[in-house]
Structures are given as C-alpha cells and as structure tokens.
Enzyme design. Structure first.
Site, PDB file in Angstrom:
ATOM      1  N   ASP A   1       4.959  -5.037 -22.764  1.00 25.51           N
ATOM      2  CA  ASP A   1       3.893  -3.804 -23.026  1.00 25.51           C
ATOM      3  C   ASP A   1       2.870  -4.063 -21.697  1.00 25.51           C
ATOM      4  O   ASP A   1       2.020  -5.005 -21.892  1.00 25.51           O
ATOM      5  CB  ASP A   1       3.164  -3.840 -24.374  1.00 25.51           C
ATOM      6  CG  ASP A   1       4.116  -3.778 -25.412  1.00 25.51           C
ATOM      7  OD1 ASP A   1       5.179  -2.750 -25.163  1.00 25.51           O
ATOM      8  OD2 ASP A   1       3.957  -4.207 -26.202  1.00 25.51           O
ATOM      9  N   LEU A   2       2.879  -3.106 -20.826  1.00 29.19           N
ATOM     10  CA  LEU A   2       2.217  -3.210 -19.577  1.00 29.19           C
ATOM     11  C   LEU A   2       0.514  -3.528 -20.051  1.00 29.19           C
ATOM     12  O   LEU A   2       0.057  -2.705 -20.649  1.00 29.19           O
ATOM     13  CB  LEU A   2       2.313  -2.043 -18.847  1.00 29.19           C
ATOM     14  CG  LEU A   2       1.179  -1.844 -17.581  1.00 29.19           C
ATOM     15  CD1 LEU A   2       1.746  -3.168 -16.649  1.00 29.19           C
ATOM     16  CD2 LEU A   2       1.482  -0.649 -16.698  1.00 29.19           C
ATOM     17  N   ASP A   3       0.088  -4.555 -19.465  1.00 30.15           N
ATOM     18  CA  ASP A   3      -1.568  -4.719 -19.736  1.00 30.15           C
ATOM     19  C   ASP A   3      -1.840  -4.738 -21.189  1.00 30.15           C
ATOM     20  O   ASP A   3      -2.937  -4.584 -21.399  1.00 30.15           O
ATOM     21  CB  ASP A   3      -2.076  -3.892 -18.886  1.00 30.15           C
ATOM     22  CG  ASP A   3      -2.294  -3.846 -17.287  1.00 30.15           C
ATOM     23  OD1 ASP A   3      -1.545  -5.170 -16.944  1.00 30.15           O
ATOM     24  OD2 ASP A   3      -2.579  -3.181 -16.708  1.00 30.15           O
ATOM     25  N   GLU A   4      -1.049  -5.062 -22.244  1.00 32.02           N
ATOM     26  CA  GLU A   4      -1.448  -5.004 -23.360  1.00 32.02           C
ATOM     27  C   GLU A   4      -0.981  -6.445 -24.014  1.00 32.02           C
ATOM     28  O   GLU A   4      -0.888  -6.620 -25.257  1.00 32.02           O
ATOM     29  CB  GLU A   4      -0.681  -4.009 -24.171  1.00 32.02           C
ATOM     30  CG  GLU A   4      -1.332  -2.755 -23.854  1.00 32.02           C
ATOM     31  CD  GLU A   4      -0.632  -1.379 -24.655  1.00 32.02           C
ATOM     32  OE1 GLU A   4       0.009  -1.817 -25.706  1.00 32.02           O
ATOM     33  OE2 GLU A   4      -0.758  -0.373 -24.248  1.00 32.02           O
TER      34      GLU A   4
ATOM     35  N   ASN B   1      -1.601 -12.847 -16.500  1.00 27.73           N
ATOM     36  CA  ASN B   1      -2.150 -11.564 -15.728  1.00 27.73           C
ATOM     37  C   ASN B   1      -3.574 -11.297 -15.688  1.00 27.73           C
ATOM     38  O   ASN B   1      -4.215 -11.642 -16.461  1.00 27.73           O
ATOM     39  CB  ASN B   1      -1.326 -10.401 -15.778  1.00 27.73           C
ATOM     40  CG  ASN B   1      -1.478  -9.200 -14.925  1.00 27.73           C
ATOM     41  OD1 ASN B   1      -1.793  -9.499 -13.851  1.00 27.73           O
ATOM     42  ND2 ASN B   1      -1.239  -8.008 -15.338  1.00 27.73           N
TER      43      ASN B   1
END
Length: 292
Positions: free
Chosen positions: A233-236, A197
């Site tokens: 874990d969103l954007d992690e 991403n």
C-alpha cells in the site's frame, strides 16, 4: 556511538506475544539464570490486540555464553509464551542498502551520521535510478554504487537486479532515502519489515507533483514528514517516526521545500536509528516504538 566494557557483551532482546500474567517475571528470571545483568527494560501492553511487547538490554561476560547458546537457552522460554522474538549483539553494525534519486539530502545526512558513528550501520551499497555523475560532488567513501535506471518496460528486470544486489551484499535493511520509484508488490513483500521509506506528509495531504507548491497555495500552517516500513500500500505502511514544523504566511514555496528537507532528514535518521537499535516492533499495521 555504542560504548561498552571490554569484558562484557551487550545484547538486545525484543519480543511480542499474547499477554498473560508472569511474562516479565519469567524473562527476568531466565536472564538471571543465564548470568545476565539487565541495564534497560521497556514494555507495552496493547489492550486492543491483547499482545505484550518488550525490549530488554542486558550484559553478559565475554567469556560466558556464546550468542548461539544464548539464543538456544532463550528459545525454550520463548516457545512457552508463543513469542515472536530476536536477540542481537548491540555492537554489531547493521548492513544497509541505500536508495536515492535526484534529491540527495537524506542520503548525505545518513552518510554523515554513519561517518560520525552516530548510526550503527555499514552501508553496503547505493542504488540509484540516476547516474553517478548526478552526485559528482559527493564522496561515497568506496561504497559500491549501482546505477539501475527504471522505465515501465524495464521495471521487473531492474527489480530483480536490485534484489540480487540486496542478497549479494548481505544487506539487512533497505532505506529509500528519497528514492522516487514505487516498488512493486512483489518487491515490497520480499523486503517486508526490512525497508524504510521517507515522504512528505501534510495536514491536509497533498499527492502528485509539486506538493510544496500545493501546500503553499492552500496556506498550510504545518508541514511534516513520515518514515514508515514499506508495504504494497503506497505510503501507508506501519509508521516509525513523524515530525512537523510550523509555516507562516511569510514562507514562500522555496521556504517550504527547504524546511521540508530538514524535516525529512531528521525523521528518516531517527527511524533508521530506531530500527537498528531494535526499538521498532511491528504490530499489525502499526509499530510499537520504544524511544530512548
């Protein structure tokens, strides 16, 4: 663009394992015994996790060992050192499924680099939550396009369709090229280590709507972008690549958006390249990246 002798096959072996003396010597000796010529080698000893990481590029005569035999011969050594490992033919192109929403700058950049031969990929499909008309000015060069709109009510059903496309197309990597939909935990798990991403990243971080306008209102001096593997874990997820650019008081929100798009393009392209060339190796919640 990959170039190699017509009489040689170039392979890439990557591995990680618990660190101990003799790993490099044993691997080098085994490749020598198999008739390989090592052309590149990079290694890293992670003192924190006590794991050892290595990427080796080597050549074998085309009329020598087959790829399957090579893997079988290497497996014995890998078992001795408890390696997580892979061997791949560097000339083989990775099958990639591209995801996009309304903003298409990252998608266009990846397709351009693919057409030039800069990225060793074969796009096997494009998935979007917007209809094909959104990209009427783009030539997808016959790449199958899948319009899969997602709402709260249809998310689970559409993700099953996405998974079906991924499997049926033979895709080996999913690239979220500014795909503005959050993958479910189940989908993130299915694509673990196989989904990249790209998102904006600032110092400080700004989440929610209109991040560049938030950054402008705070007078930021740096904007940036981060490419990472997708996790629940969103954007992690484990970071593959990042970059930044300086901003001045003379830049308005449109300038920030324009510069941000440039950063996102180049960061995502580098991350995809690192993955395709087997330069990025997962190390827990981090990555080891053997840059060229």
């Amino acid at each position: 663009m990959i170039r190699q002798s017509s009489s040689l096959t170039t392979y890439i072996v990557t591995f990680s394992c618990p660190n101990r003396p003799g790993i490099v010597a044993a691997v080098s000796q085994r490749l020598f015994e198999l008739g390989a010529n090592i052309t590149e080698a990079q290694q890293f000893d992670d003192m924190g996790s006590t794991r050892f990481f290595m990427r080796i590029v080597f050549e074998l005569p085309k009329d020598g060992l087959s790829e399957e035999t090579l893997k079988t011969e290497f497996a014995g050594l890998a078992n001795i050192f408890s390696m997580n490992w892979s061997i791949s033919d560097r000339s083989k192109r990775l099958k990639v499924l591209l995801f996009v929403s309304r903003f298409d700058h990252c998608l266009v950049d990846l397709l351009y680099r693919w057409r030039l031969g800069e990225l060793q990929i074969d796009p096997v499909g494009i998935i979007s939550n917007h209809p094909r008309e959104t990209y009427a000015d783009l030539d997808f060069h016959g790449i199958p396009f899948h319009h899969l709109p997602i709402t709260k009510e249809t998310k689970a059903e559409q993700e099953e369709r996405i998974w079906t496309v991924f499997q049926d197309s033979g895709a080996e990597l999913a690239v979220l090229a500014r795909y503005m939909q959050i993958l479910s935990n189940e989908m993130a798990t299915r694509l673990s280590g196989r989904c990249i991403n790209i998102h904006h990243s600032f110092l400080p971080g700004f989440k929610g709507a209109r991040p560049y306008h938030q950054a402008f209102s705070r007078g930021v001096k740096l904007i940036g972008a981060t490419a990472h593997y997708v996790t629940s874990d969103l954007d992690e997820g484990p970071i593959i690549e990042q970059d930044v650019e300086r901003i001045s008081h003379a830049d308005d929100p449109d300038d920030l958006i324009r510069k941000g798009r440039d950063i996102e393009r180049r960061v995502l392209a580098r991350a995809v390249r690192y993955h395709v060339e087997r330069r990025a190796i997962l190390n827990g919640n981090k990555t080891i990246v053997f840059t060229p």
